[in-house]
Design an enzyme around this catalytic site. Sequence first.
Site, PDB file in Angstrom:
ATOM      1  N   GLY A  39       0.844  -1.196   0.000  1.00  0.00           N
ATOM      2  CA  GLY A  39       0.000   0.000   0.000  1.00  0.00           C
ATOM      3  C   GLY A  39       0.874   1.239   0.000  1.00  0.00           C
ATOM      4  N   TYR A  72      -3.195   9.964  -3.885  1.00  0.00           N
ATOM      5  CA  TYR A  72      -2.109   9.784  -2.904  1.00  0.00           C
ATOM      6  C   TYR A  72      -0.919  10.706  -3.220  1.00  0.00           C
ATOM      7  CZ  TYR A  72      -4.519   5.330  -1.824  1.00  0.00           C
ATOM      8  OH  TYR A  72      -5.432   4.360  -1.500  1.00  0.00           O
ATOM      9  N   TRP A 103     -11.028   8.697  -8.672  1.00  0.00           N
ATOM     10  CA  TRP A 103     -11.498   9.492  -7.533  1.00  0.00           C
ATOM     11  C   TRP A 103     -12.927   9.998  -7.744  1.00  0.00           C
ATOM     12  CZ3 TRP A 103     -11.126   9.668  -2.716  1.00  0.00           C
ATOM     13  CH2 TRP A 103     -11.528  10.797  -1.966  1.00  0.00           C
ATOM     14  N   TYR A 146     -11.315  17.817  -3.035  1.00  0.00           N
ATOM     15  CA  TYR A 146     -12.419  17.964  -2.072  1.00  0.00           C
ATOM     16  C   TYR A 146     -13.138  19.283  -2.334  1.00  0.00           C
ATOM     17  CZ  TYR A 146      -9.926  14.214   0.340  1.00  0.00           C
ATOM     18  OH  TYR A 146      -9.292  13.033   0.638  1.00  0.00           O
ATOM     19  N   GLN A 207     -12.231  -3.597  -2.919  1.00  0.00           N
ATOM     20  CA  GLN A 207     -11.227  -3.270  -1.916  1.00  0.00           C
ATOM     21  C   GLN A 207     -11.915  -2.611  -0.720  1.00  0.00           C
ATOM     22  OE1 GLN A 207      -7.538  -0.229  -1.418  1.00  0.00           O
ATOM     23  NE2 GLN A 207      -7.357  -1.522  -3.235  1.00  0.00           N
ATOM     24  N   TRP A 244      -9.754  11.155  11.052  1.00  0.00           N
ATOM     25  CA  TRP A 244     -10.471  10.256  10.125  1.00  0.00           C
ATOM     26  C   TRP A 244     -10.476   8.803  10.565  1.00  0.00           C
ATOM     27  CZ3 TRP A 244      -7.743   6.430   7.333  1.00  0.00           C
ATOM     28  CH2 TRP A 244      -6.355   6.550   7.346  1.00  0.00           C
ATOM     29  N   SER A 288       3.492   0.377   4.188  1.00  0.00           N
ATOM     30  CA  SER A 288       4.630   0.739   5.030  1.00  0.00           C
ATOM     31  C   SER A 288       5.644   1.492   4.197  1.00  0.00           C
ATOM     32  CB  SER A 288       5.283  -0.498   5.639  1.00  0.00           C
ATOM     33  OG  SER A 288       6.369  -0.091   6.458  1.00  0.00           O
ATOM     34  N   THR A 290       8.681   1.799   5.827  1.00  0.00           N
ATOM     35  CA  THR A 290       9.858   1.387   6.598  1.00  0.00           C
ATOM     36  C   THR A 290      10.418   0.099   6.007  1.00  0.00           C
ATOM     37  OG1 THR A 290       8.605   2.181   8.517  1.00  0.00           O
ATOM     38  CG2 THR A 290      10.643   0.958   8.969  1.00  0.00           C
ATOM     39  N   LYS A 295       9.766  -5.638   4.486  1.00  0.00           N
ATOM     40  CA  LYS A 295      10.332  -6.988   4.387  1.00  0.00           C
ATOM     41  C   LYS A 295       9.565  -7.962   5.272  1.00  0.00           C
ATOM     42  CE  LYS A 295      14.909  -5.308   3.155  1.00  0.00           C
ATOM     43  NZ  LYS A 295      16.222  -4.861   3.588  1.00  0.00           N
TER      44      LYS A 295
END
Length: 340
Positions: A39, A72, A103, A146, A207, A244, A288, A290, A295
């Site tokens: 994601g 995004y 969107w 928006y 989704q 949110w 993530s 990170t 991993k």
Amino acid sequence: MVQESPLEASDPFSTMNLSTANHQISLNDGNSIPIIGLGTYSDPRPVPRQTYVAVKTAIDEGYRHIDGAYVYHNEHEVGEAIREKIAEGKVKREEIFYCGKLWSTEHVPEMVRPALERTLKALKLDYIDLYIIELPMAFKPGKEIYPKDENGRVIYHKSDLCATWEALEACKDAGLVKSLGVSNFNRRQLELILNKPGLKYKPVTNQVECHPYFTQAKLLKFCQQHDIVIVAYSPLGTCRNPSWVNVSSPPLLKDELLTSLGKKYNKTQAQIALRFTIQRRMVVIPKSFTPKRIKENFQIFDFSLTEEEMKDIEALNKNIRFVELLMWSDHPEYPFHDEY
């Protein structure tokens, strides 16, 4: 003849032998989707280059599915990372699965193809693998993400999901996208599309939020009956931003059962939660940025949970969403008033 293990006998899914190298599941249009994806949504917005590094790390680790969206604000970095990995010879384009999203301000049929083309241009790719309607709720068409009135409320637009769907079907026929799906649709909204006269392509995926605290059993059953794969977003819960996120539900990754199963299998709570969801035949897209977590989240193919453990985790269901989208609960197509 090799004796089937009891797990394989009881669970036809596990006989597919999902592995880090091969973890595709079939879609109803003949294409397939990797059961885990990265994601790329970030709250707050990702810092520059963060998405690029995350996607490169993920591809190096074995991920072949990237979930993104125009809203995004980082599709250009996703595309750059994918193209670099292709140029290096690490992957071929056809091995990568990218999901983009339409969107709410671009549901009007004539805006659908330009929106997809803008995503392709940002990615610098000729096609994407999956394009989905991000929300069943239409907002006032235009460039603003928006659009707001003088009181700061988002301006709604009358949804015509069937007309939007037909415009998506035309994009598939034009070769811009391989598969079509939806997101945050409830049963009634899925039925609108499934029962549409002259339907050319069924949605391949829906989704939605799904994790051990919100297991979506009824929606899962409905989708399976119609050969629609559920893609689970927030499969590890969400960030704790009260603007949110419903923070009344406790953080999933501190759960005692997930912790004790983690000790048993020498896995993290996140790995247990992800394994639980893929054993329910759902796709997971943990977010993530990170490298260590990117991993870790992928290391879910070297163990499996027993049937009893699956039932125990299912029993954690609180039927509470983290992502309620309450700010739009007065929209005529707000999806979460219905039971599922």
